[in-house]
Design a protein around this motif. Sequence first.
Motif, mmCIF file in Angstrom:
data_model
loop_
_atom_site.group_PDB
_atom_site.id
_atom_site.type_symbol
_atom_site.label_atom_id
_atom_site.label_comp_id
_atom_site.label_asym_id
_atom_site.label_seq_id
_atom_site.Cartn_x
_atom_site.Cartn_y
_atom_site.Cartn_z
ATOM 1 N N SER A 255 -6.556 -36.754 20.329
ATOM 2 C CA SER A 255 -7.968 -36.364 20.306
ATOM 3 C C SER A 255 -8.708 -37.060 21.437
ATOM 4 N N LEU A 256 -9.905 -36.584 21.730
ATOM 5 C CA LEU A 256 -10.725 -37.170 22.791
ATOM 6 C C LEU A 256 -11.010 -38.635 22.534
ATOM 7 N N THR B 157 -6.269 -31.809 23.927
ATOM 8 C CA THR B 157 -7.093 -32.961 24.306
ATOM 9 C C THR B 157 -7.294 -33.019 25.814
ATOM 10 N N MET C 139 -1.406 -37.124 26.668
ATOM 11 C CA MET C 139 -2.356 -36.344 25.870
ATOM 12 C C MET C 139 -1.688 -35.044 25.430
#
Length: 274
Positions: free
Chosen positions: A149-150, A192, A188
């Motif tokens: 996730s970010l 994301t 990532m």
Amino acid sequence: MELLELLKAVILGFVEGMTEFAPVSSTGHMIIVDDMWLNTKDVLGSESANTFKIVIQLGSILAVVVVFWRRLLSLIGLYRMEGPEHGQKLRLSHVIVGLLPAGILGVLFEDYIDEHLFSADTVVYALFVGALLMIAADKFGPKRPSTQSLDQITYKQALLVGLFQCLSLWPGFSRSGATISGGVLLGMNHKTASDFTFIMAVPIMAGASFLSILKNLDNLDYSHLGFYILGFISAFIFALISIRFFLKLIQRIKLTPFAIYRIVLAVVLMFIIF
């Protein structure tokens, strides 16, 4: 203006909106659709046609703002992300770190890029090289990405993705292709990496577009205002569709299908140009 001329604005807005954020190179598509088919320079004049392309790019940027408005407001403290997955660890400083490398190189080498890299043949080479990077990201990126996730993105990842973004200064390479590939190689997941790419796009593209408009204010022909507005709206609508569709698609099909498409596009351009 005649209806057929206004249709050109809609078509170019469509091309801009559908390709700006997909890793396929909007520059390559603009060469095919505008420079080799529609020829808006015949409608607007050479300088005004270049200004038009900057205006419709702002439509694409507005689409990103609409899709990511909550996250963008959260970065400046005007919104709090809800839910257990949001520890609100992605900060504005992460975005700034990601933007610095390409921002610095862009300022230092702007004249060189404009003079030597904005040509059809260099775009073809960039399409090929960018496709190879995307295939490499799918092949060599971690099978189980650690960053889901970010809010799990680190400053080191942000900086390194920013370095990958420098490749997009080469017209035709594709900013999203470079940064999503870089993000995947750095651990990532594809979603994301795409989200971070789009969020970074807002300040860097908006800043570059507004500076370009300021430099080209004398080339704004207000008799063509309807052409500009129609292109802007078209780019906004189709970018909105493209972003939402792409974010659903990328986690499923990864980058390789887009890379294959880029290679086919490069071959088509080679036959047209050479």
